[in-house]
Design a protein around this motif. Structure first.
Motif, PDB file in Angstrom:
ATOM      1  N   SER A 197       0.850  -1.178   0.000  1.00 59.74           N
ATOM      2  CA  SER A 197       0.000   0.000   0.000  1.00 59.74           C
ATOM      3  C   SER A 197       0.897   1.243   0.000  1.00 59.74           C
ATOM      4  O   SER A 197       2.122   1.132   0.142  1.00 59.74           O
ATOM      5  N   PHE A 198       0.273   2.410  -0.133  1.00 56.72           N
ATOM      6  CA  PHE A 198       1.032   3.664  -0.203  1.00 56.72           C
ATOM      7  C   PHE A 198       0.381   4.686   0.717  1.00 56.72           C
ATOM      8  O   PHE A 198      -0.834   4.698   0.890  1.00 56.72           O
ATOM      9  N   ALA A 199       1.208   5.529   1.311  1.00 60.50           N
ATOM     10  CA  ALA A 199       0.674   6.581   2.179  1.00 60.50           C
ATOM     11  C   ALA A 199       1.580   7.801   2.093  1.00 60.50           C
ATOM     12  O   ALA A 199       2.762   7.689   1.747  1.00 60.50           O
ATOM     13  N   ALA A 200       1.013   8.966   2.408  1.00 57.14           N
ATOM     14  CA  ALA A 200       1.796  10.202   2.362  1.00 57.14           C
ATOM     15  C   ALA A 200       1.228  11.191   3.367  1.00 57.14           C
ATOM     16  O   ALA A 200       0.069  11.084   3.787  1.00 57.14           O
ATOM     17  N   VAL A 201       2.058  12.139   3.766  1.00 60.20           N
ATOM     18  CA  VAL A 201       1.650  13.160   4.746  1.00 60.20           C
ATOM     19  C   VAL A 201       2.085  14.527   4.218  1.00 60.20           C
ATOM     20  O   VAL A 201       3.235  14.696   3.787  1.00 60.20           O
TER      21      VAL A 201
ATOM     22  N   VAL B  56      -3.022  13.183   6.159  1.00 64.50           N
ATOM     23  CA  VAL B  56      -2.462  11.858   5.866  1.00 64.50           C
ATOM     24  C   VAL B  56      -3.359  11.228   4.801  1.00 64.50           C
ATOM     25  O   VAL B  56      -4.585  11.209   4.969  1.00 64.50           O
ATOM     26  N   ILE B  57      -2.765  10.746   3.705  1.00 64.69           N
ATOM     27  CA  ILE B  57      -3.565  10.106   2.658  1.00 64.69           C
ATOM     28  C   ILE B  57      -3.014   8.695   2.406  1.00 64.69           C
ATOM     29  O   ILE B  57      -1.823   8.452   2.593  1.00 64.69           O
ATOM     30  N   GLY B  58      -3.891   7.785   2.005  1.00 66.45           N
ATOM     31  CA  GLY B  58      -3.407   6.430   1.763  1.00 66.45           C
ATOM     32  C   GLY B  58      -4.291   5.669   0.805  1.00 66.45           C
ATOM     33  O   GLY B  58      -5.435   6.052   0.552  1.00 66.45           O
ATOM     34  N   GLY B  59      -3.734   4.597   0.250  1.00 68.16           N
ATOM     35  CA  GLY B  59      -4.509   3.732  -0.637  1.00 68.16           C
ATOM     36  C   GLY B  59      -3.660   3.173  -1.755  1.00 68.16           C
ATOM     37  O   GLY B  59      -2.457   2.941  -1.591  1.00 68.16           O
ATOM     38  N   LEU B  60      -4.308   2.943  -2.911  1.00 69.74           N
ATOM     39  CA  LEU B  60      -3.656   2.426  -4.131  1.00 69.74           C
ATOM     40  C   LEU B  60      -3.004   1.061  -3.927  1.00 69.74           C
ATOM     41  O   LEU B  60      -1.940   0.796  -4.492  1.00 69.74           O
TER      42      LEU B  60
END
Ligand SMILES: Cc1cc2nc3c(=O)[nH]c(=O)nc-3n(C[C@H](O)[C@H](O)[C@H](O)COP(=O)(O)OP(=O)(O)OC[C@H]3O[C@@H](n4cnc5c(N)ncnc54)[C@H](O)[C@@H]3O)c2cc1C
Length: 409
Positions: free
Chosen positions: A255-259, A294-298
């Motif tokens: 998975s992927f996440a970013a801030v 904070v975002i996540g998914g894909l």
């Protein structure tokens, strides 16, 4: 196995609280816990609070595994919707499980309020929006089902949603009773508190063999130290290689996440709620106490986190675009991003319980987006198991449950 790659956010939010020495001598405890992530920490905290002697060993550092890549959403709604779970395991069990998840969020909140440090665990509502018109019927069905069984839920039409949020979607449900947390700080603080309550902790200590005789379990570490215990808890996250396919029917993805950097103004985000959508894989987002997003998914069907920065950035860029479509006014740049292994079980439920063929061996493997909530449930089940009592949720998550036994890997 590398569980994450990239630039993690949580370890930057504060220094590592303690360093625990490797195990150098032999010990005898009631319980040996293998793994110092969210699962091992919650279990260790609960055992020590109940006066049960325990030793926790961690191959690396406390909270250094999947826990430091965790985005910290604590939700009682699962990857599998309640009405879908009813179809899978029946009304009685499905509702019981959802209620156990709701109680677990409440219990985590209660535990955080008793800790000596603020671990940024705050109550939040969750907004689940329909990604497309085609998803509206299942969203509405979920709303009706949650209401029927007493979950605090509100339906928002496209217009209702647009009155409160700066984006248009076909419809949404808002559920109350969830929370967010800084998982890295929470786990370190739980372990610190468990040590005060009497638990022994050793970092850089890897369990390499496990034998048992006459009801006593013996773990040997890579350095040759021995732990004798009545119960052994495997809280080893996504790494139960020797069990995979046999007891653990799961799929490992990444998975992927970013801030983002702190935003100038988050007033367009009502109540700092947790947000997710009905897409598969779903996109999700939350805020932090210092105004970041904070975002996540894909999620992708490959267990190896993407190490190449340019390749990772391609995916992260897509996540960022999704944020900008929802909240165009939130223009702070991304500061942190990572890719991480993410496990899902083949029937969307965690693997928690005693090994059907090995008494005294307990697994806490919280696969799925609700890993932390499952870890809390696992701690409750373990306390019951140690007292030889049957927990009402035990049959739903046990390793040899019918919904998993029927699946052939
Ligand atoms: C990108 C991403 C986002 C996520 N977001 C959320 C979220 O918002 N909410 C949520 O609830 N969950 C989320 N999860 C899931 C969550 O990360 C996990 O469910 C949870 O944090 C895992 O905790 P754990 O203790 O089970 O595993 P880990 O944190 O991986 O801990 C297991 C530990 O066991 C140790 N270990 C393994 N083998 C041995 C051995 N032989 N001897 C000693 N130690 C050993 C490892 O070193 C590791 O530290 C997310 C996961 C990812 C990847």
């Amino acid at each position: 196995m590398d569980l994450h790659a990239g630039n993690l956010y949580w370890p930057t939010t504060g220094p590592k609280l303690h360093h625990y020495p490797p195990l150098r001598k032999n010990v005898r405890k009631q319980v040996a816990i293998i793994g110092g992530g969210m699962s091992g920490a919650i279990i260790g905290y609960m055992l020590s609070r109940h006066g049960i002697s325990a030793c926790l060993i961690e191959r690396g550092e406390i909270a250094g595994g999947s826990t430091s890549a965790n985005t910290g959403l604590l939700q009682y709604s699962n990857d599998i919707m309640l009405h879908e779970l009813i179809d899978q395991i029946g009304e009685h069990q499905a509702v019981r499980f959802y209620k156990a998840c709701r109680s677990a969020v409440n219990q985590l909140y209660q535990i955080a309020s008793e800790l000596p440090r603020n671990t940024a665990l705050y109550r939040r509502s969750s907004l689940l929006y329909a990604d497309t018109e085609q998803h509206l019927p299942k969203l509405k069905k979920e709303y009706r089902t949650l209401r029927l069984y007493g979950f605090d839920t509100e339906y928002l039409s496209a217009d209702d949603l647009y009155l409160r949020f700066p984006f248009r979607k076909p419809g949404a449900i808002m559920t109350r009773g969830d929370a967010e947390v800084n998982p890295y700080l929470f786990v370190q603080t739980l372990v610190e508190q468990a040590v005060r309550q009497g638990m022994e902790v050793h970092e850089h200590t890897e369990a390499v063999t496990h034998k048992s005789r006459g009801g006593l379990h013996r773990l040997e570490t890579a350095d040759g130290a021995v732990i004798d215990a009545d119960h052994v808890v495997y809280a080893i996250g996504y790494e139960p290689e020797e069990l995979r396919g046999k007891l653990i029917k799961a799929q490992l993805n990444r998975s992927f996440a970013a801030v983002t950097a702190p935003q100038r103004n988050l007033s367009a985000w009502p109540g700092n709620c947790l947000i997710w959508d009905t897409a598969d894989p779903y996109f999700y987002l939350r805020t932090t106490p210092d105004g970041r997003v904070v975002i996540g998914g894909l999620d992708e069907n490959n267990r190896i986190p993407v190490k190449s920065e340019p390749l990772r950035n391609k995916r992260i860029h897509r996540l960022h675009e999704q944020l900008q479509q929802l909240f165009p006014m939130l223009d702070a740049p991304l500061e942190y991003s990572w890719s991480a292994t993410f496990g899902i079980s083949r029937d969307n439920l965690p693997f928690i319980g005693t090994d059907p063929g090995w008494p005294g061996v307990f697994y806490c493997l919280g696969y799925g987006g609700n890993g932390s909530v499952y870890s809390m449930i696992a701690a409750n089940l373990l306390l019951f198991a140690i007292r030889s009592e049957h927990h009402p949720v035990a049959d739903i998550v046990k390793l040899d449950r019918p919904s998993i036994v029927q699946i052939h890997n």
